[in-house]
Write a protein that holds these residues in place. Structure first.
Motif, mmCIF file in Angstrom:
data_model
loop_
_atom_site.group_PDB
_atom_site.id
_atom_site.type_symbol
_atom_site.label_atom_id
_atom_site.label_comp_id
_atom_site.label_asym_id
_atom_site.label_seq_id
_atom_site.Cartn_x
_atom_site.Cartn_y
_atom_site.Cartn_z
ATOM 1 N N TYR A 108 0.980 -1.226 -0.260
ATOM 2 C CA TYR A 108 0.026 -0.098 -0.145
ATOM 3 C C TYR A 108 0.863 1.142 0.128
ATOM 4 O O TYR A 108 0.669 2.031 0.932
ATOM 5 C CB TYR A 108 -1.054 -0.196 1.193
ATOM 6 C CG TYR A 108 -2.204 -1.323 1.042
ATOM 7 C CD1 TYR A 108 -3.090 -1.018 0.254
ATOM 8 C CD2 TYR A 108 -1.959 -2.405 1.658
ATOM 9 C CE1 TYR A 108 -3.988 -2.104 0.109
ATOM 10 C CE2 TYR A 108 -2.548 -3.449 1.660
ATOM 11 C CZ TYR A 108 -3.729 -3.287 0.823
ATOM 12 O OH TYR A 108 -4.634 -4.508 0.546
ATOM 13 N N PHE A 113 -5.709 -0.981 -5.379
ATOM 14 C CA PHE A 113 -6.536 -1.684 -4.501
ATOM 15 C C PHE A 113 -8.158 -1.072 -4.531
ATOM 16 O O PHE A 113 -9.024 -1.726 -4.847
ATOM 17 C CB PHE A 113 -6.243 -1.627 -2.872
ATOM 18 C CG PHE A 113 -7.280 -2.228 -2.071
ATOM 19 C CD1 PHE A 113 -7.698 -3.614 -2.058
ATOM 20 C CD2 PHE A 113 -8.137 -1.703 -1.383
ATOM 21 C CE1 PHE A 113 -8.667 -4.325 -1.501
ATOM 22 C CE2 PHE A 113 -8.913 -2.430 -0.375
ATOM 23 C CZ PHE A 113 -9.116 -3.812 -0.569
ATOM 24 N N ILE A 158 -9.408 -2.579 -7.766
ATOM 25 C CA ILE A 158 -9.870 -3.804 -7.215
ATOM 26 C C ILE A 158 -11.152 -3.915 -6.730
ATOM 27 O O ILE A 158 -12.257 -4.588 -7.088
ATOM 28 C CB ILE A 158 -8.950 -4.643 -6.590
ATOM 29 C CG1 ILE A 158 -7.663 -5.106 -7.009
ATOM 30 C CG2 ILE A 158 -9.438 -6.040 -5.734
ATOM 31 C CD1 ILE A 158 -6.575 -5.617 -5.885
ATOM 32 N N TYR A 207 -14.806 -8.936 -7.856
ATOM 33 C CA TYR A 207 -14.359 -8.805 -6.376
ATOM 34 C C TYR A 207 -15.411 -8.407 -5.690
ATOM 35 O O TYR A 207 -15.750 -7.098 -5.507
ATOM 36 C CB TYR A 207 -13.139 -7.774 -6.240
ATOM 37 C CG TYR A 207 -12.432 -7.599 -4.888
ATOM 38 C CD1 TYR A 207 -11.542 -8.800 -4.674
ATOM 39 C CD2 TYR A 207 -12.826 -6.702 -4.033
ATOM 40 C CE1 TYR A 207 -11.005 -8.809 -3.376
ATOM 41 C CE2 TYR A 207 -12.159 -6.731 -2.813
ATOM 42 C CZ TYR A 207 -11.505 -7.855 -2.279
ATOM 43 O OH TYR A 207 -11.026 -7.639 -1.232
ATOM 44 N N GLY A 236 -14.050 -4.881 5.946
ATOM 45 C CA GLY A 236 -13.279 -5.424 4.810
ATOM 46 C C GLY A 236 -12.591 -6.508 4.668
ATOM 47 O O GLY A 236 -11.784 -6.909 3.849
ATOM 48 N N SER A 237 -12.453 -7.295 5.570
ATOM 49 C CA SER A 237 -12.010 -8.748 5.895
ATOM 50 C C SER A 237 -10.598 -8.394 6.118
ATOM 51 O O SER A 237 -9.697 -9.310 5.890
ATOM 52 C CB SER A 237 -12.307 -9.742 4.644
ATOM 53 O OG SER A 237 -12.186 -10.847 5.383
ATOM 54 N N ASN A 293 -6.019 -11.037 6.875
ATOM 55 C CA ASN A 293 -4.451 -10.849 6.240
ATOM 56 C C ASN A 293 -3.632 -11.307 7.516
ATOM 57 O O ASN A 293 -2.544 -11.611 7.275
ATOM 58 C CB ASN A 293 -4.237 -9.350 6.164
ATOM 59 C CG ASN A 293 -4.326 -9.148 4.758
ATOM 60 O OD1 ASN A 293 -4.157 -7.715 4.440
ATOM 61 N ND2 ASN A 293 -4.343 -9.785 3.715
ATOM 62 N N TYR A 321 -9.452 -13.149 -7.114
ATOM 63 C CA TYR A 321 -8.146 -12.764 -6.916
ATOM 64 C C TYR A 321 -7.537 -13.060 -8.376
ATOM 65 O O TYR A 321 -6.179 -12.994 -8.314
ATOM 66 C CB TYR A 321 -7.524 -13.569 -5.958
ATOM 67 C CG TYR A 321 -8.042 -13.295 -4.432
ATOM 68 C CD1 TYR A 321 -7.483 -12.271 -3.682
ATOM 69 C CD2 TYR A 321 -9.348 -13.658 -4.045
ATOM 70 C CE1 TYR A 321 -8.078 -11.719 -2.493
ATOM 71 C CE2 TYR A 321 -9.873 -13.305 -2.668
ATOM 72 C CZ TYR A 321 -9.267 -12.143 -1.880
ATOM 73 O OH TYR A 321 -9.726 -11.748 -0.878
ATOM 74 N N THR A 370 -5.514 -7.305 -10.287
ATOM 75 C CA THR A 370 -4.951 -7.812 -9.186
ATOM 76 C C THR A 370 -3.575 -8.425 -9.075
ATOM 77 O O THR A 370 -2.602 -8.209 -8.456
ATOM 78 C CB THR A 370 -5.886 -9.043 -8.703
ATOM 79 O OG1 THR A 370 -7.129 -8.722 -8.220
ATOM 80 C CG2 THR A 370 -5.309 -9.720 -7.314
ATOM 81 N N PHE A 402 -1.656 -5.136 -9.046
ATOM 82 C CA PHE A 402 -1.632 -4.926 -7.625
ATOM 83 C C PHE A 402 -0.355 -5.729 -6.896
ATOM 84 O O PHE A 402 0.541 -5.309 -6.109
ATOM 85 C CB PHE A 402 -3.062 -5.349 -6.943
ATOM 86 C CG PHE A 402 -3.039 -5.203 -5.239
ATOM 87 C CD1 PHE A 402 -2.986 -3.727 -4.634
ATOM 88 C CD2 PHE A 402 -3.139 -6.285 -4.737
ATOM 89 C CE1 PHE A 402 -3.184 -3.849 -3.409
ATOM 90 C CE2 PHE A 402 -3.219 -6.138 -3.335
ATOM 91 C CZ PHE A 402 -2.888 -4.807 -2.798
ATOM 92 N N MET A 459 -1.431 -15.268 -2.210
ATOM 93 C CA MET A 459 -0.981 -14.642 -3.466
ATOM 94 C C MET A 459 0.419 -14.815 -3.387
ATOM 95 O O MET A 459 1.201 -14.726 -2.428
ATOM 96 C CB MET A 459 -1.461 -13.423 -3.526
ATOM 97 C CG MET A 459 -2.805 -12.960 -3.593
ATOM 98 S SD MET A 459 -3.053 -11.614 -4.844
ATOM 99 C CE MET A 459 -2.248 -10.198 -3.893
ATOM 100 N N GLU A 472 0.687 -12.527 -0.139
ATOM 101 C CA GLU A 472 -0.517 -12.315 0.757
ATOM 102 C C GLU A 472 -1.120 -13.595 1.223
ATOM 103 O O GLU A 472 -1.141 -14.562 0.505
ATOM 104 C CB GLU A 472 -1.414 -11.348 0.141
ATOM 105 C CG GLU A 472 -2.420 -10.924 0.632
ATOM 106 C CD GLU A 472 -3.516 -9.850 0.039
ATOM 107 O OE1 GLU A 472 -3.775 -10.218 -0.935
ATOM 108 O OE2 GLU A 472 -3.684 -8.971 0.804
ATOM 109 N N SER A 530 -5.224 -14.451 2.703
ATOM 110 C CA SER A 530 -6.313 -13.671 2.992
ATOM 111 C C SER A 530 -7.381 -14.685 3.283
ATOM 112 O O SER A 530 -7.894 -15.434 2.379
ATOM 113 C CB SER A 530 -6.916 -13.139 1.528
ATOM 114 O OG SER A 530 -8.163 -12.343 1.647
HETATM 115 C C1 AVJ Z 1 -7.798 -5.740 1.888
HETATM 116 C C2 AVJ Z 1 -6.811 -7.850 2.699
HETATM 117 C C3 AVJ Z 1 -9.015 -7.700 2.551
HETATM 118 O O1 AVJ Z 1 -7.671 -10.040 1.158
HETATM 119 O O2 AVJ Z 1 -9.312 -9.617 -0.467
HETATM 120 C C4 AVJ Z 1 -7.469 -7.798 -2.614
HETATM 121 C C5 AVJ Z 1 -6.638 -7.382 -0.061
HETATM 122 N N1 AVJ Z 1 -5.700 -8.572 -2.205
HETATM 123 N N2 AVJ Z 1 -7.250 -8.505 -3.723
HETATM 124 C C6 AVJ Z 1 -8.038 -9.162 0.307
HETATM 125 C C7 AVJ Z 1 -6.782 -7.913 -1.621
HETATM 126 C C8 AVJ Z 1 -5.901 -9.022 -3.306
HETATM 127 C C9 AVJ Z 1 -8.056 -7.536 0.422
HETATM 128 N N3 AVJ Z 1 -7.860 -7.195 2.000
#
Ligand code: AVJ
Length: 325
Positions: free
Chosen positions: A43, A51, A54, A60, A166-167, A171, A210, A217, A220, A256, A284, A286
């Motif tokens: 970020y 983002f 996305i 998404y 936002g879940s 992470n 994703y 994505t 990103f 990811m 990442e 998620s």
């Molecule tokens: C912001 C962590 C909730 O995990 O869905 C979106 C980040 N990574 N697409 C997620 C994200 C790839 C997002 N979060």
């Protein structure tokens, strides 16, 4: 008025320490095996912009689904919270979601957004303050994954309510999620946490979210390498890595990775690192949740169980978790 010279020095110092932190994280990511780095380094300004794109993608679903739940259930949520609440938001992004909450609440008293990026926070909160002139808006620059305190509640205020949409909880690995919720339960005693988490669903649906058709994505994910080249003494060839995202069903998480397309060398501050063809840098996790699984985690952290709201397709969930006095 703040002394602009001092402010400038402070910002330069923050920037330098953020860069040193990123450099250390990237060096560890390259030197240790399996290679991995925290998703928080996605970020920068460009990563935040990607983002936001996305969140608009047809595949998404989390953002628009959570927004629709908040919009539709705002009245019920406000009834749990009561009047004069103090809202503490963990990792305040664009502030769109909290606006829905503030609109529904009865005379909210204070809004305390916590974010690691002071600059980003200052702009966003100034715009919010203009729309809620009566609200006490107090941005807190902190990393909420590390222990931190909150200012005392003001006289005559209602519940202290955490807001974590936002879940983003996804992470964290399970141990980190428990530690975060334990800290939140302590800070929010007598109030509660309004928590948005993504739900387990058909792997194909998760996979699509994703692996979008437009490749946003992927951009990103690759932006991490672009950022490393821009901020650190690094020479990643962005065309030398593929975006890879898949659902790891036994671990209930999307992973990811950036996968090396060939055998290649990368250097960071003069130190050379080798990637084999097909070797991955894990960027990442998620995590996805069941409603019962999330509630069990919340109870272990010291929360009670309140109502949960979902969309008709059960894609996403918003939980009210009361924190005992
Ligand atoms: C912001 C962590 C909730 O995990 O869905 C979106 C980040 N990574 N697409 C997620 C994200 C790839 C997002 N979060």
């Amino acid at each position: 008025m703040r002394n602009p010279q001092f402010t400038g020095t402070l910002e330069a110092a923050n920037e330098a320490s953020a860069r040193a932190d990123f450099s250390r994280a990237m060096r560890d990511a390259l030197a240790l095996h399996p290679r991995s780095i925290s998703p928080k380094y996605f970020y920068d300004a460009e990563g935040s912009r990607l983002f936001d794109r996305i969140c608009e993608l047809p595949e998404y679903y989390p953002t628009r689904t959570e927004l629709s739940i908040l919009r539709e259930r705002a009245g019920e949520i406000a009834a749990q919270i009561g009047p004069r609440a103090e809202i503490v938001e963990f990792g305040a992004g664009s502030l769109t979601k909290v606006r829905l909450l503030l609109d529904a609440l009865k005379s909210p008293s204070r809004y305390l957004p916590i974010d690691i990026s002071g600059e980003h926070l200052a702009g966003a909160t100034a715009r919010l303050q203009a729309d809620w002139p009566e609200l006490g808006v107090h941005p807190i620059v902190a990393d909420y994954t590390r222990p931190f305190g909150l200012p005392p509640k003001t006289e005559g205020s209602g519940m202290r309510v955490g807001f974590f949409p936002g879940s983003t909880l996804g992470n964290f690995n399970p141990d980190e999620a428990l530690a975060f919720l334990q800290l939140a339960a302590r800070l929010l005693r007598g109030g509660g946490l309004l928590l948005g988490v993504d739900l387990i669903k058909a792997p194909a649906r998760l996979h699509a979210a994703y692996n979008d058709a437009q490749g946003v994505t992927a951009q990103f994910n690759l932006n991490l390498l672009r950022r490393a080249n821009a901020e650190l003494d690094c020479d990643f060839d962005l065309a030398g890595f593929d975006h890879a995202a898949f659902y790891n069903a036994p671990l209930q998480r999307i992973e990811m990775h950036l996968v090396s397309r060939r055998s290649q060398q990368v250097q960071l501050a003069g130190e050379r690192f080798h990637f084999e063809e097909g070797e991955a840098l894990h960027t990442e996790n998620s995590y996805k949740f069941t409603i019962d699984g999330l509630r069990a985690l919340a109870v272990r952290a010291g929360f009670g169980i309140g109502p949960v709201w979902t969309d008709p397709d059960r894609l996403f969930s918003v939980h009210w978790l009361p924190a005992a006095q």
